[in-house]
Each structure stands twice: as structure tokens, then as C-alpha cells.
Motif scaffolding. Structure first.
Motif, PDB file in Angstrom:
ATOM      1  N   GLY A 262     -29.758   8.894  16.776  1.00  0.00           N
ATOM      2  CA  GLY A 262     -30.299   7.774  17.323  1.00  0.00           C
ATOM      3  C   GLY A 262     -29.729   6.658  17.854  1.00  0.00           C
ATOM      4  N   SER A 263     -29.477   5.943  16.684  1.00  0.00           N
ATOM      5  CA  SER A 263     -29.106   4.734  16.056  1.00  0.00           C
ATOM      6  C   SER A 263     -27.978   3.967  15.501  1.00  0.00           C
ATOM      7  N   VAL A 264     -26.977   3.736  15.908  1.00  0.00           N
ATOM      8  CA  VAL A 264     -25.973   3.460  14.816  1.00  0.00           C
ATOM      9  C   VAL A 264     -26.194   2.061  14.313  1.00  0.00           C
ATOM     10  N   GLN A 482     -34.872 -10.101  17.324  1.00  0.00           N
ATOM     11  CA  GLN A 482     -35.677 -10.050  17.405  1.00  0.00           C
ATOM     12  C   GLN A 482     -35.854  -8.178  17.271  1.00  0.00           C
ATOM     13  N   THR A 483     -34.605  -7.912  17.812  1.00  0.00           N
ATOM     14  CA  THR A 483     -34.355  -6.174  17.135  1.00  0.00           C
ATOM     15  C   THR A 483     -32.986  -5.717  16.592  1.00  0.00           C
ATOM     16  N   GLY A 484     -32.123  -6.660  16.200  1.00  0.00           N
ATOM     17  CA  GLY A 484     -31.220  -6.338  15.945  1.00  0.00           C
ATOM     18  C   GLY A 484     -29.930  -5.862  16.592  1.00  0.00           C
ATOM     19  N   ASN A 485     -30.369  -5.820  17.942  1.00  0.00           N
ATOM     20  CA  ASN A 485     -29.343  -4.969  19.101  1.00  0.00           C
ATOM     21  C   ASN A 485     -28.386  -5.430  19.234  1.00  0.00           C
ATOM     22  N   VAL A 486     -27.126  -4.762  18.979  1.00  0.00           N
ATOM     23  CA  VAL A 486     -26.183  -5.968  19.367  1.00  0.00           C
ATOM     24  C   VAL A 486     -25.915  -6.336  20.763  1.00  0.00           C
ATOM     25  N   LEU A 487     -25.444  -7.331  20.969  1.00  0.00           N
ATOM     26  CA  LEU A 487     -25.058  -7.834  22.456  1.00  0.00           C
ATOM     27  C   LEU A 487     -24.115  -7.862  23.353  1.00  0.00           C
ATOM     28  N   ILE A 494     -27.171  -4.386  23.796  1.00  0.00           N
ATOM     29  CA  ILE A 494     -26.157  -2.613  24.303  1.00  0.00           C
ATOM     30  C   ILE A 494     -26.941  -1.747  22.737  1.00  0.00           C
ATOM     31  N   GLU A 495     -28.166  -0.467  23.916  1.00  0.00           N
ATOM     32  CA  GLU A 495     -28.624   0.154  23.692  1.00  0.00           C
ATOM     33  C   GLU A 495     -27.898   1.633  22.993  1.00  0.00           C
ATOM     34  N   GLY A 496     -28.563   1.587  21.416  1.00  0.00           N
ATOM     35  CA  GLY A 496     -28.420   2.291  20.131  1.00  0.00           C
ATOM     36  C   GLY A 496     -26.796   1.793  19.143  1.00  0.00           C
ATOM     37  N   LEU A 497     -26.915   0.971  19.673  1.00  0.00           N
ATOM     38  CA  LEU A 497     -26.198  -0.264  18.561  1.00  0.00           C
ATOM     39  C   LEU A 497     -26.503  -1.266  18.235  1.00  0.00           C
ATOM     40  N   TYR A 498     -26.373  -1.435  16.492  1.00  0.00           N
ATOM     41  CA  TYR A 498     -27.118  -2.360  16.281  1.00  0.00           C
ATOM     42  C   TYR A 498     -26.715  -3.387  15.206  1.00  0.00           C
ATOM     43  N   ALA A 499     -26.625  -4.373  14.432  1.00  0.00           N
ATOM     44  CA  ALA A 499     -25.244  -5.274  13.295  1.00  0.00           C
ATOM     45  C   ALA A 499     -26.107  -5.648  12.246  1.00  0.00           C
ATOM     46  N   PHE A 523     -32.552  -9.571   5.437  1.00  0.00           N
ATOM     47  CA  PHE A 523     -33.130  -9.300   6.392  1.00  0.00           C
ATOM     48  C   PHE A 523     -32.731  -9.423   7.826  1.00  0.00           C
ATOM     49  N   SER A 524     -31.839  -9.281   8.093  1.00  0.00           N
ATOM     50  CA  SER A 524     -31.039  -8.399   8.758  1.00  0.00           C
ATOM     51  C   SER A 524     -31.264  -6.956   8.702  1.00  0.00           C
ATOM     52  N   GLY A 525     -31.020  -6.140   7.449  1.00  0.00           N
ATOM     53  CA  GLY A 525     -30.299  -5.227   7.905  1.00  0.00           C
ATOM     54  C   GLY A 525     -31.811  -4.298   8.277  1.00  0.00           C
ATOM     55  N   ARG A 526     -32.994  -4.796   6.823  1.00  0.00           N
ATOM     56  CA  ARG A 526     -34.509  -4.490   7.287  1.00  0.00           C
ATOM     57  C   ARG A 526     -34.665  -4.291   8.502  1.00  0.00           C
ATOM     58  N   ARG A 527     -34.475  -5.227   9.834  1.00  0.00           N
ATOM     59  CA  ARG A 527     -34.632  -5.309  10.943  1.00  0.00           C
ATOM     60  C   ARG A 527     -33.754  -4.265  11.343  1.00  0.00           C
ATOM     61  N   ALA A 528     -33.405  -4.333  11.751  1.00  0.00           N
ATOM     62  CA  ALA A 528     -32.229  -3.128  11.976  1.00  0.00           C
ATOM     63  C   ALA A 528     -32.703  -1.740  11.588  1.00  0.00           C
ATOM     64  N   GLY A 529     -33.002  -1.543  10.652  1.00  0.00           N
ATOM     65  CA  GLY A 529     -33.654   0.431  10.204  1.00  0.00           C
ATOM     66  C   GLY A 529     -34.918  -0.180  10.767  1.00  0.00           C
ATOM     67  N   ARG A 530     -35.454  -0.784  10.853  1.00  0.00           N
ATOM     68  CA  ARG A 530     -37.613  -1.039  11.630  1.00  0.00           C
ATOM     69  C   ARG A 530     -36.379  -0.685  12.792  1.00  0.00           C
ATOM     70  N   THR A 531     -35.803  -1.429  13.628  1.00  0.00           N
ATOM     71  CA  THR A 531     -36.200  -1.155  14.909  1.00  0.00           C
ATOM     72  C   THR A 531     -35.223   0.617  15.140  1.00  0.00           C
ATOM     73  N   ALA A 532     -34.321   0.863  14.092  1.00  0.00           N
ATOM     74  CA  ALA A 532     -34.264   2.308  15.023  1.00  0.00           C
ATOM     75  C   ALA A 532     -34.527   3.280  14.315  1.00  0.00           C
ATOM     76  N   ALA A 533     -35.795   3.372  13.407  1.00  0.00           N
ATOM     77  CA  ALA A 533     -36.411   4.223  13.042  1.00  0.00           C
ATOM     78  C   ALA A 533     -37.818   4.842  14.158  1.00  0.00           C
ATOM     79  N   ARG A 534     -38.107   3.232  14.750  1.00  0.00           N
ATOM     80  CA  ARG A 534     -38.964   3.250  15.529  1.00  0.00           C
ATOM     81  C   ARG A 534     -38.188   3.425  16.699  1.00  0.00           C
ATOM     82  N   ILE A 535     -37.464   3.193  17.247  1.00  0.00           N
ATOM     83  CA  ILE A 535     -36.946   4.040  18.035  1.00  0.00           C
ATOM     84  C   ILE A 535     -36.673   5.954  17.626  1.00  0.00           C
ATOM     85  N   ALA A 536     -35.420   5.987  16.452  1.00  0.00           N
ATOM     86  CA  ALA A 536     -36.049   7.802  16.437  1.00  0.00           C
ATOM     87  C   ALA A 536     -37.744   8.361  16.584  1.00  0.00           C
ATOM     88  N   ALA A 537     -38.792   7.690  16.229  1.00  0.00           N
ATOM     89  CA  ALA A 537     -40.088   8.116  16.212  1.00  0.00           C
ATOM     90  C   ALA A 537     -40.538   8.314  17.803  1.00  0.00           C
TER      91      ALA A 537
END
Length: 538
Positions: A262-264, A482-487, A494-499, A523-537
Motif C-alpha cells: 500500500g505504501s513505499v 505532515q505526512t512524508g509523502n513525496v511531492l 504522490i500517493e503511496g510514495l514517501y521519503a 523523526f522523518s522515518g517515524r513520520r513516514a512509517g506512521r502515515t504508511a501504517a495508517r493508510i494500511a489500516a
């Protein structure tokens, strides 16, 4: 969901995950832990064995605002004080809102790291240093006490070093986090290179990658790979040749696979090992000694660009030209090739180097008198780590120049004698008059240069094998703060993609101080992980 067991290789068919993470350094492992703790099924792919530049580093985490460790050392700090200081370092790389969030969550970050197995202690270094000895694990790791930064906030030590011996702190910090990630069920595939992102309708939904089984690479491959990483930092040409050979061996046995999610999350580091990009972007930093692994070749950033991602601050680099240990070396002054003083010598090594590189042709000479020289040598026993002794031995034997007077020293280092004498006269006059150093160096570090013979050390930023100036890249993919999504280039997510980490624009994208990159990775890794997990849920 895939039924693949922890630590095994997913089936060649398109395995399904909630989150796929590219890169397993501080950013990748933090994202993995955060996502797995939220219940996500996580796959991590790494070019090597994991660890990234973090495992090669000194294991410093920049944290403040009143951490448990600061409190143990009776340090007065709070989030607002930390924010006012870091605002001068960050210089708009991220918004004030994001920087405040970083500062307000900083003490909690240390608590989080300790829950994952990291360990810190409040033994405060009582002297100025670039890296404390094993007697101290908290220190001033930036410009907190130096002018002009000390005019904006109360100085506070924020360099939290993972408790370990010598340079093992970075390795130990990562190993603790790695152990925790795997215990949470995170699947990790080493020797795996992501070649392509899979997109559907503009959303990133997976990756195509090549991977090789350890058994197919040979029993000595891990040791040779570790050697290549070390040589890549200290003897880049030799390291590059060994890395190329290892890459050829890997490519011969690697298999192409695919995984869906669901997320990379792109957390594969910067591009200090990409010679083409460095030639394009590094400018005056082109001759730094690269700190990173073979994975720091811009591969993760390239994947983001291929999906339409925009980049920023690609021309921002950092290189550390430390003149400590020992602290007495800071009492000398540094002049450029014209004999002109560069700036106050008590600035953090990377900050000082940036002044030298951008405004003085990357050339610098540390000048000291006999009294300062002797004092600095006496301090080696109490202020130097074992791994620093070889470099100090070089500087105090063949790595310096000596002159009976300033005119002779100037001739030996190739600067105009009259200019050097005028510069030192002005420095001495400020101290002797009581007005202080004209460049505002701290009074306790400002002593006159009057007693011959005189000594000079070449502190220019170049790739010297005996006195290297290690560095890394700071720019990367633009992300939603806010989310870590790549812009993309229009600023849309860009949905599904974080950095995260050095693959992304972050807290230290403009300037660097020790520990800030690892802290930003977390800080940024946890932010991306949180967002990706929320999308998965859902």
C-alpha cells in the motif's frame, strides 16, 4: 498478506505487504519499527547488510528541550530554547511549524529510542570537542556556544552519544534498532536493489527489485562488503574498485522479483557515492571524503524522480573540518591562502568548513604559537579517543610546518608574510586591549599568539588520506512535512510514495551539526512509517 516467515526470502511472485521500505539505515529502521508497531506487515530491502551511514557514524543523536539525559547532567534546556537555536541552523529548510514539532518531540524521541534498546547517559564533556571520549556521552555537538548562535538561545549540550566504545556507537545504535524491528516481525532482505517503482493510476503500489541469496554470494562476501564500505570512506578509489567487483559478483547471481504494498518509503540515503551527481551538484565540495555506503549513490532519490518527485537543496553538502581534539588547538587562528582570517575558530567543524569552502577557496591554515602547541599536545591524553590518535600522530610529526618567526612560517605555508603578521597583530590587539577577539571567539579560547617558534597545520577541505574531511549530501526529494509523502513538481502529493532521511529534504537540508542527521532520520522515518501504517489500516 504474504505468509513468508521472518528473515526468509519472499516468493518470486508478487508478494503483498502493507509497507515496503527501501533502505535500512536510521530512517528505514525507524520507519519499520513505527509501521510494525501499528500492525503493518513490513518488508525492508537494502543494498547491503543494513546500517547505512548511521552504522559508520559516531552514533550521535541531536536531542534537547529537556531530555532525561540532559536532566541527569543538570542542563537547562526547553523546546523553545532549542527551537530558537536550531532556527539559525535550519535556515528555512523546513517550516517553523515542522521545526517546532521536531523540538517539542525531541525529549520523547530519546525515550522512544531507549524503549527500542538504545542507551544514553548524562556524563557531560567538560571541554570543547568534536567527539567525546568514552568517559563522556553528552556534549555540545554544534554551534550552541559559538558566536553568533549564542546570541539567539541559551547554550545547551544536545549531542547524545549511544553508549559504546569508540566509534562503535553508530554500529551499536543501529544494531539495537534493527533487533527491535526484526522482533516486531519486519522482514529484511539484504543484497537487494530496487530498480523500479510500480505505479497504477498515479499511485505507487510496489517495487521491482533484484536480490541475491547470501549462500550464492560466497562465505567471504559479507566481510569483503564491509571492507569495501570502510575503504570507500577512507580510501575512496580503492573502495570503489572493490565495490564494483562485488557489485559484478552480486549481479551475476541476483534474481528479479516483485513485491506489492500500500505504501513505499524511500530511505536509501543520499548521493555522495554518485560521481556523476557529485560532479553536477557538489561544486566546491567535490573533493570531500565520502561518508556513506555503496547505497548512497542517489538510487532512492532516482526512484522518487522516476515517479515524478521533485528535489531541492541538491547543491547543499557538508564536510567536517574539525580542529579538535584537542581544545587548545581552537586557541590558534585559521587564515586563508591570502593570510586573512576566515571566521571564529570555535564554530562547529562543518559550519567553519562551509565558510572556508564557499568564501575562501576551501583553503585554510591553522596557526599556533609554541605555548598553544605545547598545551594542545598535553591535552591528547585526556581529550582524544583511541581512533583519533593516528591522525594526531600525523599532525604532530609530519603533518605540520614550523617557523622561527611568522615570516618564515608564512613562506613555508605559501601565504603573504605581511598579511599573516597583520592578521595576528589584530587578533592579539583585541585580546590585550580587553575588548576581546575581533571575530568573537569565546574568551576562554582566545589567547595571544606571541611566543615563537610558530606552527601551522593545513586544514584545507580536501580528500587527504591522513587528515580527511569526510562529508555527505544534504538535499533530496521534497516531501509533505505532515505526512512524508513525496511531492511532485507542482507541490502535489504522490500517493503511496514517501521519503525520509537523506533521501528527502529535512531538518538538516541546508546545514549540518553532529547528530542532526540521525535525529532527522528518526523523526522523518517515524513520520513516514506512521502515515504508511495508517493508510494500511484504512
Amino acid at each position: 498478506m504474504s505468509t513468508t516467515a521472518k528473515g526468509s526470502t519472499p516468493a518470486a511472485s508478487a508478494a503483498g505487504y502493507d509497507v515496503i521500505i527501501v533502505g535500512f539505515g536510521a530512517a528505514g529502521v525507524s520507519a519499520a519499527i513505527e509501521a510494525a508497531e501499528a500492525g503493518a506487515h513490513v518488508l525492508v530491502l537494502d543494498r547491503g547488510f543494513g546500517g547505512g551511514a548511521t552504522a559508520l557514524s559516531g552514533g550521535i543523536v541531536y536531542a534537547g528541550g529537556g531530555t532525561r539525559v540532559q536532566a541527569a547532567a543538570a542542563v537547562d534546556d526547553d523546546p523553545e530554547n532549542m527551537f530558537q537555536y536550531l532556527r539559525q541552523e535550519v535556515r528555512g529548510a523546513v517550516s517553523d511549524e515542522t521545526l517546532r514539532t521536531f523540538c517539542e518531540s525531541s525529549s520523547v524521541m530519546i525515550d522512544w529510542l531507549e524503549r527500542q534498546g538504545a542507551s544514553f547517559e548524562g556524563s557531560l564533556a567538560p571541554y570543547k570537542t568534536s567527539y567525546p571520549t568514552d568517559r563522556h556521552y553528552l556534549y555540545y555537538s554544534g554551534n550552541e556556544k559559538a558566536y553568533p548562535y549564542n546570541e539567539y538561545a541559551r547554550p545547551a549540550p544536545r549531542g547524545h552519544r549511544q553508549v559504546a566504545k569508540g566509534l562503535d556507537s553508530g554500529k551499536v545504535l543501529f544494531s539495537r534498532l534493527r533487533k527491535q524491528a526484526l522482533s516486531l516481525g519486519v522482514e529484511f532482505l539484504p543484497h537487494s536493489k530496487v530498480d523500479e517503482l510500480i505505479t497504477e493510476g498515479g499511485t505507487v503500489t510496489g517495487v521491482r527489485y533484484r536480490t541475491a541469496d547470501v549462500a550464492d554470494l560466497g562465505a567471504h562476501y559479507p566481510r569483503r562488503s564491509a571492507l569495501a564500505s570502510k575503504l570507500g570512506n577512507w580510501a575512496p578509489a580503492i573502495g570503489a574498485r572493490l565495490a564494483a567487483k562485488l557489485d559484478s559478483e552480486w549481479a551475476a547471481v541476483a534474481q528479479v522479483r516483485e513485491a506489492r504494498a500500500g505504501s513505499v518509503i524511500l530511505a536509501g540515503g543520499g548521493f555522495v557515492r554518485n560521481s556523476t551527481w557529485m560532479a553536477r551538484w557538489a561544486g566546491p565540495y567535490s573533493d570531500i571524503s565520502p561518508l556513506g555506503t555503496a547505497g548512497d549513490d542517489g538510487g532512492a532519490i532516482s526512484l522518487g524522480i522516476s515517479a515524478g518527485g521533485a528535489t531541492a537543496y541538491m547543491d547543499r553538502m557538508t564536510a567536517w573540518r574539525f580542529i579538535t581534539p584537542t581544545s587548545a588547538m581552537t586557541e590558534g587562528i585559521i587564515v586563508d591562502g591570502d593570510g586573512q582570517r576566515i571566521t571564529n575558530e570555535d564554530l562547529y567543524g562543518a559550519t567553519f568548513a562551509d565558510h572556508m569552502v564557499r568564501d575562501h577557496g576551501a583553503v585554510g591554515h591553522l596557526v599556533m604559537d609554541a605555548r598553544q602547541w605545547r598545551k594542545a599536545r598535553r591535552q591528547i591524553r585526556t581529550q582524544a579517543n583511541t581512533f583519533q590518535l593516528l591522525q594526531l600522530a600525523y599532525l604532530y610529526t609530519i603533518g605540520h610546518r614550523k617557523g622561527r618567526d611568522l615570516a618564515e612560517l608564512a613562506t613555508k605555508i605559501g601565504v603573504p608574510a605581511s598579511a599573516l603578521e597583520l592578521t595576528i597583530t589584530a587578533y592579539n590587539a583585541g585580546i590585550l586591549s580587553g575588548s576581546g577577539d575581533p571575530a568573537h571567539k569565546a574568551p576562554e579560547l582566545s589567547t595571544t599568539i606571541l611566543s615563537g617558534p610558530y606552527f601551522a597545520i593545513d586544514v584545507s577541505v580536501n580528500n587527504s588520506p591522513f587528515y580527511p574531511a569526510p562529508g555527505l549530501t544534504l538535499g533530496g526529494l521534497r516531501v509533505d512535512e505532515q505526512t512524508g509523502n513525496v511531492l511532485d513538481t507542482e507541490g502535489a502529493r504522490i500517493e503511496g510514495l514517501y521519503a525520509a532521511g537523506r533521501s528527502a529534504v529535512g531538518i538538516c537540508a541546508v546545514g549540518y551539526i553532529s547528530g542532526l542527521s540521525i535525529a532527522d532520520c528518526i523523526f522523518s522515518g517515524r513520520r513516514a512509517g506512521r502515515t504508511a501504517a495508517r493508510i494500511a489500516a484504512g
